[in-house]
Enzyme design. Structure first.
Site, PDB file in Angstrom:
ATOM      1  N   GLU A 181       0.803  -1.223   0.000  1.00 42.24           N
ATOM      2  CA  GLU A 181       0.000   0.000   0.000  1.00 42.24           C
ATOM      3  C   GLU A 181       0.839   1.278   0.000  1.00 42.24           C
ATOM      4  O   GLU A 181       0.782   2.074   0.949  1.00 42.24           O
ATOM      5  CB  GLU A 181      -0.966   0.014   1.193  1.00 42.24           C
ATOM      6  CG  GLU A 181      -1.914  -1.168   1.215  1.00 42.24           C
ATOM      7  CD  GLU A 181      -3.052  -1.017   2.231  1.00 42.24           C
ATOM      8  OE1 GLU A 181      -3.118   0.025   2.898  1.00 42.24           O
ATOM      9  OE2 GLU A 181      -3.875  -1.940   2.338  1.00 42.24           O
ATOM     10  N   GLU A 391      -4.783  -8.664   1.101  1.00 41.72           N
ATOM     11  CA  GLU A 391      -5.426  -8.329   2.381  1.00 41.72           C
ATOM     12  C   GLU A 391      -6.912  -8.151   2.184  1.00 41.72           C
ATOM     13  O   GLU A 391      -7.343  -7.521   1.201  1.00 41.72           O
ATOM     14  CB  GLU A 391      -4.898  -7.001   2.972  1.00 41.72           C
ATOM     15  CG  GLU A 391      -3.546  -7.094   3.596  1.00 41.72           C
ATOM     16  CD  GLU A 391      -3.092  -5.773   4.203  1.00 41.72           C
ATOM     17  OE1 GLU A 391      -3.955  -4.939   4.575  1.00 41.72           O
ATOM     18  OE2 GLU A 391      -1.875  -5.578   4.292  1.00 41.72           O
TER      19      GLU A 391
HETATM   20  C1  FCB Z   1      -4.169  -1.963   5.643  1.00 39.54           C
HETATM   21  C2  FCB Z   1      -2.760  -2.260   6.122  1.00 39.54           C
HETATM   22  C3  FCB Z   1      -2.696  -3.300   7.204  1.00 39.54           C
HETATM   23  C4  FCB Z   1      -3.837  -3.171   8.184  1.00 39.54           C
HETATM   24  C5  FCB Z   1      -5.152  -3.073   7.474  1.00 39.54           C
HETATM   25  C6  FCB Z   1      -6.336  -2.986   8.388  1.00 39.54           C
HETATM   26  O1  FCB Z   1      -4.216  -0.684   5.110  1.00 39.54           O
HETATM   27  O2  FCB Z   1      -1.951  -2.682   5.052  1.00 39.54           O
HETATM   28  O3  FCB Z   1      -1.437  -3.213   7.834  1.00 39.54           O
HETATM   29  O4  FCB Z   1      -3.604  -2.122   9.053  1.00 39.54           O
HETATM   30  O5  FCB Z   1      -5.146  -1.967   6.623  1.00 39.54           O
END
Ligand code: FCB
Length: 485
Positions: A181, A391
């Site tokens: 990210e 994620e």
């Molecule tokens: C993302 C991050 C991760 C976590 C989630 C909830 O933006 O990559 O580390 O904090 O959000």
């Protein structure tokens, strides 16, 4: 010769799933170094920007820090056993740059590498395939003091670190991702300042974005030189699934602006040959792109990669600036994961953000899984790469019951909806190779400290006791079945 497929044999008694996933689909969970490891000053590790930020009063809720976190540095064997018990086939974690190369310069620290060697060997012993992220936001503080990501040199430092890590661990890690990210690193770190290092300068945010891109490209080149030919290289982007509030041209223009500075600022140079003209026009009053981007940079950033990772939590709904609209606190939070009087959207500060719906998680993030399938199908069409959901998950107010158990049906619902969305995207043609639930363990949720729990495994922060939540047991069943019931 007849070969017995051990997977099929072991699963012979399990009913076929209603929603099946492709053979070899990676069933994973994800974490990041600063959020779980602790051991902040052990074995040669020095502070990262997150150590410094967390220790600055007022930056992280309750003054929480990652000094101890969930002590994964000392408990990784227990944690990997738990992953194996749940049947995870893959685990995504990040390497701590200041543990491996404390000042961001010079040789690697063997004790730091030894931790990751032991972690990876333990994963492999349990048949869990490791996916390593090189940068999940923990820039060595020394490099921030030398200018941080707004400075070009940081990209070269990152490539050097990538080469050190790749050379030391490349024999046992099959999938590498460069950045996690980068949008958050650039625009929350240097724009709104709600993330480390907490600077609030729109020009610095855009410069950071370019140098993160350049660091990615240089790191891909450096990794290719040291990794075995079979290794796969990826990047994890939180591409915003942007929807205009209405079909009015002004709202569509707002969506275009947010897509440019939220998404195409990465995917343009990574996959399409360079930065788009509209992005440069929207931000021309903030940075001089001709000075920032040197000849050859875009080609460097565009080095081919093997997989593209998506981190998805919620869609983003936007409308045109409108003096009559007062942004709600919730909607404002939704635009950039935190409250700040400074914008994380340089050049498009006036765009108004709305909640997609009122069905929200404990973060206030709206639940809408259609954004995940739309994102995956869009990425498949636009970039043609195999995809990973690196994620996806949700925070809820988990409660430990009198029996010591944590029942979290809301998280089960969230994950089920999103796995269905992944299956829908695959059915529509997207080549999705795996899903990594955020997160394996409850952990340090950045500016929210320990107040938000994303884990499928509950952690008692006083005793460090791990308790799989009902979502973990549910996920284990999904994995055993190979899909949704
Ligand atoms: C993302 C991050 C991760 C976590 C989630 C909830 O933006 O990559 O580390 O904090 O959000």
């Amino acid at each position: 010769m007849t070969m017995t497929d051990p997977t099929t044999a072991a699963h012979a008694s399990v009913a076929a799933p209603r929603v099946a996933f492709p053979p070899g689909f990676a069933w994973g969970a994800a974490t990041a170094a600063y959020q779980i490891e602790g051991a902040a000053a052990e074995d040669g590790r020095t502070p990262s920007i997150w150590d410094a930020f967390a220790k600055t009063p007022g930056k992280v809720l309750n003054g929480d820090t990652g000094d101890v976190a969930v002590d994964h540095y000392h408990r990784f064997r227990e944690d990997v056993r738990l992953m194996a018990d749940l049947g995870l086939t893959s685990y995504r974690f990040s390497l701590s740059w200041p543990r491996i190369q404390p000042t961001g310069r010079g040789p690697a620290v063997e004790r730091g590498l030894d931790f990751y060697r032991a972690l990876v060997d333990t994963l492999l012993e349990h048949g869990i395939s490791p996916v390593a992220t090189l940068y999940h936001w923990d820039l060595p503080q020394d490099l921030e003091e030398a200018g941080g990501w707004p400075v070009r040199e940081t990209a070269y430092r990152f490539a050097e670190y990538a080469a050190l890590a790749g050379a030391a661990l490349g024999d046992r890690i099959p999938v590498w991702t460069t950045l996690n990210e980068p949008w958050c690193s650039a625009f929350l770190g240097y724009g709104s300042g709600v993330h480390a290092p907490g600077r609030t300068n729109p020009a610095d945010a855009l410069k950071a974005a370019h140098h993160l891109n350049l660091g990615h490209g240089l790191a891909v080149g450096a990794l290719r030189e040291v990794l075995p030919a079979s290794a796969k290289i990826a990047v994890s982007l939180n591409l915003h699934l942007v929807r205009p509030l209405t079909d009015a041209p002004e709202d569509r223009e707002a969506a275009r602006r947010i897509e440019a500075v939220g998404n195409r600022v990465w995917t343009g140079p990574m996959f399409k040959g360079g930065y788009d003209e509209d992005l440069k026009a929207d931000t021309a009053h903030i940075v001089d792109w001709d000075e920032l981007v040197r000849p050859g940079d875009e080609a460097e950033i565009g080095r081919p990669i093997d997989l593209l990772g998506l981190n998805y939590y919620n869609p983003t709904v936007v409308s045109a600036p409108n003096g009559a609209v007062v942004e709600t606190a919730e909607a404002a939070r939704n635009d950039g994961h935190g409250d700040s009087e400074f914008s994380c959207w340089p050049g498009s500060e006036d765009v108004v953000f709305h909640l997609a719906n009122d069905d929200v998680t404990a973060m206030g993030w709206p639940i809408d899984a259609s954004g995940l399938s739309d994102s995956l199908v869009g990425m498949h069409n636009d970039f043609g790469l195999p995809l990973l959901v690196t994620e996806n998950g949700a925070a809820f107010e988990d409660v430990v019951g009198p029996d010591g158990e944590v029942d979290d049906p809301e998280r089960v619902r969230y994950v089920e909806l999103h796995l269905q969305a992944v299956a829908d995207a695959i059915a529509a043609g997207a080549d999705v190779r795996g899903y990594y639930l955020w997160s394996f363990l409850d952990n340090f949720e950045w500016a929210y400290g320990y107040s938000k729990r994303f884990g499928i495994v509950h952690v008692d922060y006083d005793t460090q006791k791990r308790t799989p939540k009902s979502s973990a047991r549910w996920y284990a069943e999904v994995i055993r079945r190979g899909g949704l019931a």
